[in-house]
Write a protein that holds these residues in place. Structure first.
Motif, PDB file in Angstrom:
ATOM      1  N   ILE A 130       0.896  -1.194   0.018  1.00 11.41           N
ATOM      2  CA  ILE A 130      -0.030  -0.048   0.162  1.00 11.41           C
ATOM      3  C   ILE A 130       0.826   1.285   0.058  1.00 11.41           C
ATOM      4  O   ILE A 130       1.454   1.544   1.065  1.00 11.41           O
ATOM      5  CB  ILE A 130      -0.802   0.033   1.162  1.00 11.41           C
ATOM      6  CG1 ILE A 130      -1.861  -1.335   1.396  1.00 11.41           C
ATOM      7  CG2 ILE A 130      -1.940   1.126   1.186  1.00 11.41           C
ATOM      8  CD1 ILE A 130      -2.523  -1.557   2.702  1.00 11.41           C
ATOM      9  N   PRO A 131       0.899   1.807  -0.998  1.00 14.05           N
ATOM     10  CA  PRO A 131       1.753   3.327  -1.332  1.00 14.05           C
ATOM     11  C   PRO A 131       1.184   4.271  -0.408  1.00 14.05           C
ATOM     12  O   PRO A 131       0.117   4.442  -0.233  1.00 14.05           O
ATOM     13  CB  PRO A 131       1.721   3.857  -2.561  1.00 14.05           C
ATOM     14  CG  PRO A 131       1.040   2.724  -3.434  1.00 14.05           C
ATOM     15  CD  PRO A 131       0.266   1.622  -2.384  1.00 14.05           C
ATOM     16  N   VAL A 132       2.048   5.152   0.418  1.00 15.79           N
ATOM     17  CA  VAL A 132       1.790   6.164   1.320  1.00 15.79           C
ATOM     18  C   VAL A 132       2.831   7.272   0.962  1.00 15.79           C
ATOM     19  O   VAL A 132       4.013   7.115   1.025  1.00 15.79           O
ATOM     20  CB  VAL A 132       1.892   5.856   2.873  1.00 15.79           C
ATOM     21  CG1 VAL A 132       1.487   6.950   3.811  1.00 15.79           C
ATOM     22  CG2 VAL A 132       0.987   4.609   3.232  1.00 15.79           C
ATOM     23  N   ARG A 147       3.727  10.065  -6.965  1.00 17.69           N
ATOM     24  CA  ARG A 147       2.910   9.094  -7.405  1.00 17.69           C
ATOM     25  C   ARG A 147       3.219   8.519  -8.677  1.00 17.69           C
ATOM     26  O   ARG A 147       3.146   7.079  -8.846  1.00 17.69           O
ATOM     27  CB  ARG A 147       1.379   9.896  -7.500  1.00 17.69           C
ATOM     28  CG  ARG A 147       0.253   8.810  -7.654  1.00 17.69           C
ATOM     29  CD  ARG A 147      -1.095   9.465  -7.888  1.00 17.69           C
ATOM     30  NE  ARG A 147      -1.403  10.080  -6.856  1.00 17.69           N
ATOM     31  CZ  ARG A 147      -2.260   9.912  -5.814  1.00 17.69           C
ATOM     32  NH1 ARG A 147      -2.646   8.875  -5.631  1.00 17.69           N
ATOM     33  NH2 ARG A 147      -2.706  11.012  -5.168  1.00 17.69           N
ATOM     34  N   ALA A 148       3.677   9.317  -9.624  1.00 18.85           N
ATOM     35  CA  ALA A 148       3.920   8.876 -10.865  1.00 18.85           C
ATOM     36  C   ALA A 148       5.240   8.120 -10.984  1.00 18.85           C
ATOM     37  O   ALA A 148       5.437   7.400 -11.430  1.00 18.85           O
ATOM     38  CB  ALA A 148       4.186  10.186 -11.775  1.00 18.85           C
ATOM     39  N   GLN A 149       6.356   8.692  -9.906  1.00 18.78           N
ATOM     40  CA  GLN A 149       7.651   7.928  -9.825  1.00 18.78           C
ATOM     41  C   GLN A 149       7.214   6.654  -9.448  1.00 18.78           C
ATOM     42  O   GLN A 149       8.073   5.702  -9.817  1.00 18.78           O
ATOM     43  CB  GLN A 149       8.277   8.840  -8.853  1.00 18.78           C
ATOM     44  CG  GLN A 149       9.872   9.021  -9.027  1.00 18.78           C
ATOM     45  CD  GLN A 149      10.632   9.684  -8.035  1.00 18.78           C
ATOM     46  OE1 GLN A 149       9.988  10.762  -7.533  1.00 18.78           O
ATOM     47  NE2 GLN A 149      11.840   9.425  -7.607  1.00 18.78           N
ATOM     48  N   ILE A 150       6.305   6.527  -8.181  1.00 16.07           N
ATOM     49  CA  ILE A 150       6.147   5.030  -7.695  1.00 16.07           C
ATOM     50  C   ILE A 150       5.604   3.960  -8.893  1.00 16.07           C
ATOM     51  O   ILE A 150       6.256   2.821  -8.794  1.00 16.07           O
ATOM     52  CB  ILE A 150       5.044   5.080  -6.607  1.00 16.07           C
ATOM     53  CG1 ILE A 150       5.626   5.916  -5.493  1.00 16.07           C
ATOM     54  CG2 ILE A 150       4.635   3.845  -6.219  1.00 16.07           C
ATOM     55  CD1 ILE A 150       4.666   6.142  -4.270  1.00 16.07           C
ATOM     56  N   GLU A 151       4.733   4.591  -9.736  1.00 16.53           N
ATOM     57  CA  GLU A 151       4.311   3.700 -10.698  1.00 16.53           C
ATOM     58  C   GLU A 151       5.423   3.328 -11.905  1.00 16.53           C
ATOM     59  O   GLU A 151       5.567   2.232 -12.230  1.00 16.53           O
ATOM     60  CB  GLU A 151       3.283   4.352 -11.536  1.00 16.53           C
ATOM     61  CG  GLU A 151       2.041   4.484 -10.436  1.00 16.53           C
ATOM     62  CD  GLU A 151       0.639   4.972 -11.424  1.00 16.53           C
ATOM     63  OE1 GLU A 151       0.876   5.447 -12.370  1.00 16.53           O
ATOM     64  OE2 GLU A 151      -0.623   4.685 -10.770  1.00 16.53           O
ATOM     65  N   GLU A 152       6.190   4.301 -12.205  1.00 16.58           N
ATOM     66  CA  GLU A 152       7.320   4.353 -13.347  1.00 16.58           C
ATOM     67  C   GLU A 152       8.390   3.342 -12.696  1.00 16.58           C
ATOM     68  O   GLU A 152       8.825   2.341 -13.204  1.00 16.58           O
ATOM     69  CB  GLU A 152       8.041   5.565 -13.683  1.00 16.58           C
ATOM     70  CG  GLU A 152       7.022   6.426 -14.656  1.00 16.58           C
ATOM     71  CD  GLU A 152       7.551   7.887 -14.870  1.00 16.58           C
ATOM     72  OE1 GLU A 152       8.834   8.112 -14.555  1.00 16.58           O
ATOM     73  OE2 GLU A 152       6.728   8.661 -14.793  1.00 16.58           O
ATOM     74  N   GLU A 153       8.791   3.731 -11.497  1.00 13.07           N
ATOM     75  CA  GLU A 153      10.184   3.162 -10.860  1.00 13.07           C
ATOM     76  C   GLU A 153       9.707   1.851 -10.399  1.00 13.07           C
ATOM     77  O   GLU A 153      10.910   0.651 -10.164  1.00 13.07           O
ATOM     78  CB  GLU A 153      10.857   3.988  -9.815  1.00 13.07           C
ATOM     79  CG  GLU A 153      11.591   4.941 -10.511  1.00 13.07           C
ATOM     80  CD  GLU A 153      12.482   5.608  -9.597  1.00 13.07           C
ATOM     81  OE1 GLU A 153      13.331   4.644  -8.882  1.00 13.07           O
ATOM     82  OE2 GLU A 153      12.640   6.815  -9.383  1.00 13.07           O
ATOM     83  N   THR A 159      -2.644   4.924  -7.673  1.00 10.29           N
ATOM     84  CA  THR A 159      -3.783   5.608  -7.866  1.00 10.29           C
ATOM     85  C   THR A 159      -4.578   5.678  -6.686  1.00 10.29           C
ATOM     86  O   THR A 159      -5.313   6.909  -6.256  1.00 10.29           O
ATOM     87  CB  THR A 159      -4.898   4.963  -8.877  1.00 10.29           C
ATOM     88  OG1 THR A 159      -4.991   3.784  -8.884  1.00 10.29           O
ATOM     89  CG2 THR A 159      -4.383   5.393 -10.346  1.00 10.29           C
ATOM     90  N   HIS A 160      -4.521   4.536  -5.790  1.00 10.36           N
ATOM     91  CA  HIS A 160      -5.156   4.784  -4.369  1.00 10.36           C
ATOM     92  C   HIS A 160      -4.158   5.012  -3.420  1.00 10.36           C
ATOM     93  O   HIS A 160      -4.394   4.574  -2.402  1.00 10.36           O
ATOM     94  CB  HIS A 160      -5.792   3.395  -4.222  1.00 10.36           C
ATOM     95  CG  HIS A 160      -6.951   2.943  -5.184  1.00 10.36           C
ATOM     96  ND1 HIS A 160      -8.104   3.848  -5.378  1.00 10.36           N
ATOM     97  CD2 HIS A 160      -6.980   2.075  -6.167  1.00 10.36           C
ATOM     98  CE1 HIS A 160      -8.726   3.207  -6.418  1.00 10.36           C
ATOM     99  NE2 HIS A 160      -8.228   2.217  -6.698  1.00 10.36           N
ATOM    100  N   ALA A 161      -2.861   5.458  -3.776  1.00 14.51           N
ATOM    101  CA  ALA A 161      -1.824   5.858  -2.665  1.00 14.51           C
ATOM    102  C   ALA A 161      -2.484   6.755  -1.602  1.00 14.51           C
ATOM    103  O   ALA A 161      -3.266   7.726  -2.054  1.00 14.51           O
ATOM    104  CB  ALA A 161      -0.743   6.437  -3.490  1.00 14.51           C
ATOM    105  N   VAL A 162      -2.492   6.661  -0.463  1.00 15.75           N
ATOM    106  CA  VAL A 162      -2.867   7.391   0.973  1.00 15.75           C
ATOM    107  C   VAL A 162      -1.769   8.505   0.965  1.00 15.75           C
ATOM    108  O   VAL A 162      -0.663   8.395   1.155  1.00 15.75           O
ATOM    109  CB  VAL A 162      -2.651   6.761   1.789  1.00 15.75           C
ATOM    110  CG1 VAL A 162      -3.469   7.499   3.126  1.00 15.75           C
ATOM    111  CG2 VAL A 162      -3.494   5.310   1.884  1.00 15.75           C
TER     112      VAL A 162
END
Length: 601
Positions: A130-132, A147-153, A159-162
Motif C-alpha cells: 500500500i503506497p503512502v 505518485r508517477a515516480q512510484i508507478e514508473e520506478e 492511484t489509491h496511494a494514501v
C-alpha cells in the motif's frame, strides 16, 4: 483464541528518514495502544543511537486494536523493519511474518535506493503493498510527481496511494482503513501442529533470551514444550506476551498472531532469527521460509588504548553478543597494539554502531583497525583459505590466486552530480552495468565494484560529492580473481602488523607513499635516524626518513686542530649507529588513530 479473519499483519518499509518511525508513533497513538502519558517520540526506537541518528536497528512490533468504520474491531500487528542495507536479512524475516506492507515515500524526496531494494523484497514475499506519500504538508512536496515516480520506478499502482503527514496527523485514519480493507487476513491453520517463525530475538536479564514470533499454524501456550528446528533443542514455554509496544501477558498465541515467547534460554544464539519453533512433543520438521545464518561481510580489529582495559573489552563484547547474534569475535594479538579482538560485522553501519555502543555504554577507549573484507586464497599446494586479516596472508610465492568479493551497487542521484559520481566509481575499479533516467531530474546508476574499495570511504565521498542527495544500496554478488597484494609498513626495519593492508597492485604504491608520509608527520623524532618503508614482499615501494635529533658535541671546542672536531663527530656517528641497532621505536596511539582513519587521497 483470536479469529484470524480479524487479524492484519503489516510492516512499514521506507528509505532512511522518510518518516517511518513517526508514522508508527501516530498509528499507535490513534489506536490508543499506549496512553498519551506513555507515548514518546520514536516509541519503537528503544536505543539512544536509533533516536539520535534517526535509524531503526532492531525490528520492533506493536499490537493495536482498531475499531474500523464498519463497526468491527480489528487486531493490527505492526512489525517494524530496519531500513539499512546492512540489516537486509532482518528485513526479509520481518517481511516473511506479514501479509501486507505500507510503502512510505517522502513527498519531497521521492523514491530512493533503499526504498527500491525493500520494495522488491516485499514483492518477492508476495505482500500486498500500500503506497503512502508522506510529508505532504512540506512546502517542497510534490505528491503527484511522486505518485508517477512510484508507478514508473516500482511498477506499483499508486492511484489509491494514501496522502499523509505523520507529523501533523493527516491521513492516519485513511491508512488504518486501507490496512483493514487491502491487507489480506492470515490463513486459519489453528487445527494444525505448531509452526512459528522467529523474526527477532534479544536478551533480557530477567527472562533470558526472548523470541519475537509470528505463529503460522497451531498455537503456543504456557507450559508446553517447544523445539527450535535448527538445533532441535527443546524448552518449556515460561512466558507468552504481546507488545503494544508495552509487554502484556497473554495465555495463548494462535495462528496468525504475533508475540513473544521465553523459556529460560541462556543465549540469543539458541534463538536465531529465521528459525522455526515447533511443538516439542509432536514436531513438524518442515522449516518455514529458508533459514540462513547471518553473514559477516566486514572485519575489523578492536584493541583497548590502555591494555589494562582488555578484560572490560572482553566482558562488553560478550554482553553485546547476548543481544546481537550476528556479531562474531575471536582473540587477536598484534605486536603493535597488544591484545584485542577481531570482530565480524554485517556491514559498515553495523560496525559503526557497535563501535559507538562500546564507547558510550561501556566507557571504553578503543582503537579500531581499518575494516577489511574476506578474501578467498588458493595456495600453490591446492589449499583454499578464507583470509580476513591481512597479517595472515601467506607469502606471495605460496599464493596461486586471490579472489575478492564484488558488490552490485545501485545509486540514485539528481542528474547534476553524475560526472563526479562516475569519476569515483571509475577510480574504485567499478564496472558500469547501467545508467538510466528514472524521471526528468533523477538518474539510477548501476555498477559492480570490489567490496574492498567500497568499505573505506566510498559512502562519505558519495555524500560529499552529491551534497547528501545521492542514496546507495548494495548487495554482495560473487568472488572474482584480482591482482591483489599485501602492503607491509616497516618502521626501522620492523613490520607493523596493524598497518598491513591488502590492496590492488595499481593503487598499492600510492597507498604506501601516503602512509609513510603520514607516519613521518606523526612519529616523534628519536636520537637516531628512523627509516619508514612500505613494501610488497621484499620490494620497497616507498620510503621516508625521520632525521635524528643531534646534540652539538663540538660546542666545547674553542679552536685547536680540525681533527679534534672530526674525532668527536665520528664518535657521535658510531654511537648513533649502535643506538639504531638496539633502539626501539614506540608508535604513539594517536599515530594509529590518524593512519587508520586515513583518506586515500
Amino acid at each position: 483464541m483470536q479469529d484470524p479473519k480479524m487479524i492484519r499483519n503489516f510492516c512499514i518499509i521506507a528509505h532512511i528518514d522518510h518518516g517511518k518511525s513517526t508514522l508508527a508513533d501516530r498509528l499507535i497513538e490513534t489506536t490508543g495502544a499506549l496512553t498519551m502519558r506513555e507515548m514518546t517520540n520514536q516509541v519503537l526506537d528503544s536505543m539512544d543511537i536509533e533516536k539520535e541518528r534517526g535509524i531503526t536497528i532492531k525490528a520492533q512490533t506493536a499490537t493495536m486494536n482498531y475499531k474500523a468504520k464498519d463497526g468491527k474491531i480489528y487486531h493490527l500487528n505492526l512489525i517494524d523493519t530496519p531500513g539499512h542495507v546492512d540489516f537486509s536479512f532482518e528485513v526479509s524475516r520481518s517481511l516473511a511474518a506479514c501479509e501486507g506492507a505500507l510503502l512510505v515515500v517522502d513527498a519531497a524526496q521521492g523514491v530512493e535506493a533503499q526504498t527500491v531494494a525493500n520494495v522488491y523484497l516485499a514483492i518477492d514475499a508476495n505482500l500486498e503493498v500500500i503506497p503512502v506519500i508522506n510529508k505532504i504538508d512540506l512546502p517542497s512536496a510534490d505528491p503527484e510527481g511522486v505518485r508517477a515516480q512510484i508507478e514508473e520506478e516500482l511498477g506499483i499502482d499508486a492511484t489509491h496511494a494514501v496522502l499523509a503527514s505523520a507529523k501533523s496527523g493527516i491521513g492516519i485514519v485513511d491508512i488504518l482503513e486501507a490496512i483493514v480493507a487491502r491487507v489480506p487476513p492470515p490463513q486459519d491453520n489453528n487445527s494444525e501442529t505448531l509452526r512459528a517463525l522467529i523474526f527477532d530475538s534479544w536478551f533480557d536479564s530477567y527472562l533470558g533470551a526472548v523470541s519475537l514470533i509470528r505463529v503460522f499454524s497451531g498455537s503456543v501456550t504456557k507450559g508446553q514444550r517447544m523445539m527450535m528446528l535448527s538445533s532441535e533443542n527443546t524448552y518449556e514455554v515460561l512466558k507468552i506476551g504481546q507488545l503494544t509496544p508495552k509487554l502484556i501477558d497473554v495465555k495463548t498465541l494462535s495462528s496468525g498472531m504475533v508475540g513473544i515467547v521465553t523459556g529460560s534460554i541462556k543465549s540469543v544464539r539458541d534463538t536465531k532469527v529465521g528459525d522455526t519453533i515447533t511443538d516439542g512433543n509432536h514436531p513438524d520438521k518442515r522449516p518455514l521460509i529458508g533459514f540462513k545464518e547471518a553473514r559477516q561481510m566486514v572485519f575489523g580489529g578492536i584493541f583497548p588504548v590502555d591494555s589494562s582495559d582488555y578484560q572490560n573489552l572482553k566482558d562488553s563484547l560478550e554482553k553485546l553478543m547476548l543481544n546481537d547474534s550476528s556479531l562474531t569475535i575471536e582473540p587477536e594479538v598484534s605486536q603493535a597494539l597488544g591484545f584485542g579482538y577481531r570482530v565480524g560485522f554485517l556491514g559498515l553501519l553495523h560496525m559503526d554502531i557497535i563501535q559507538e555502543r562500546l564507547e558510550r555504554e561501556y566507557n571504553l577507549d578503543l582503537i579500531f583497525t581499518a575494516p577489511t573484507v574476506v578474501y578467498k586464497v588458493r595456495t600453490t599446494k591446492g589449499e583454499n583459505l578464507l583470509i580476513e586479516n591481512p597479517s595472515k596472508l601467506p607469502e606471495a610465492t605460496a599464493i596461486e590466486e586471490i579472489q575478492e568479493p564484488y558488490v552490485a551497487m545501485t545509486i540514485h542521484t539528481p542528474e547534476e552530480f553524475i560526472g563526479g559520481i562516475l569519476k569515483i566509481l571509475q577510480e574504485k575499479r567499478g564496472i558500469q552495468k547501467g545508467l538510466e533516467y528514472t524521471n526528468a531530474k533523477k538518474v539510477k546508476i548501476i555498477y559492480e565494484l570490489p567490496m574492498n574499495e567500497m568499505i573505506f570511504d566510498f559512502h562519505d565521498k558519495l555524500k560529499s560529492i552529491s551534497r547528501g542527495y545521492a542514496s546507495m544500496d548494495y548487495e554482495v554478488i560473487d568472488y572474482r580473481p584480482g591482482d591483489l597484494c599485501k602492503v607491509d609498513i616497516m618502521v626501522n626495519g620492523d613490520k607493523v602488523d596493524a598497518l598491513a593492508s591488502i590492496t590492488h597492485r595499481s593503487t598499492a604504491d600510492g597507498r604506501g607513499r601516503v602512509i609513510c608520509k603520514k607516519l613521518k608527520e606523526l612519529l616523534p623524532r628519536q636520537m637516531f635516524l628512523i627509516a619508514l618503508q612500505a613494501a610488497i614482499g621484499s620490494k620497497i615501494i616507498a620510503r621516508e626518513s625521520i632525521s635524528a635529533l643531534r646534540k652539538d658535541v663540538t660546542a666545547k671546542c674553542y679552536g685547536g686542530d680540525i681533527s679534534r672536531k672530526r674525532k668527536l663527530l665520528e664518535k657521535q656517528k658510531e654511537g648513533k649507529k649502535r643506538m639504531k641497532q638496539i633502539g626501539n621505536v614506540e608508535i604513539p596511539q594517536t599515530a594509529f588513530l590518524a593512519i587508520l582513519s586515513l583518506d586515500d587521497d
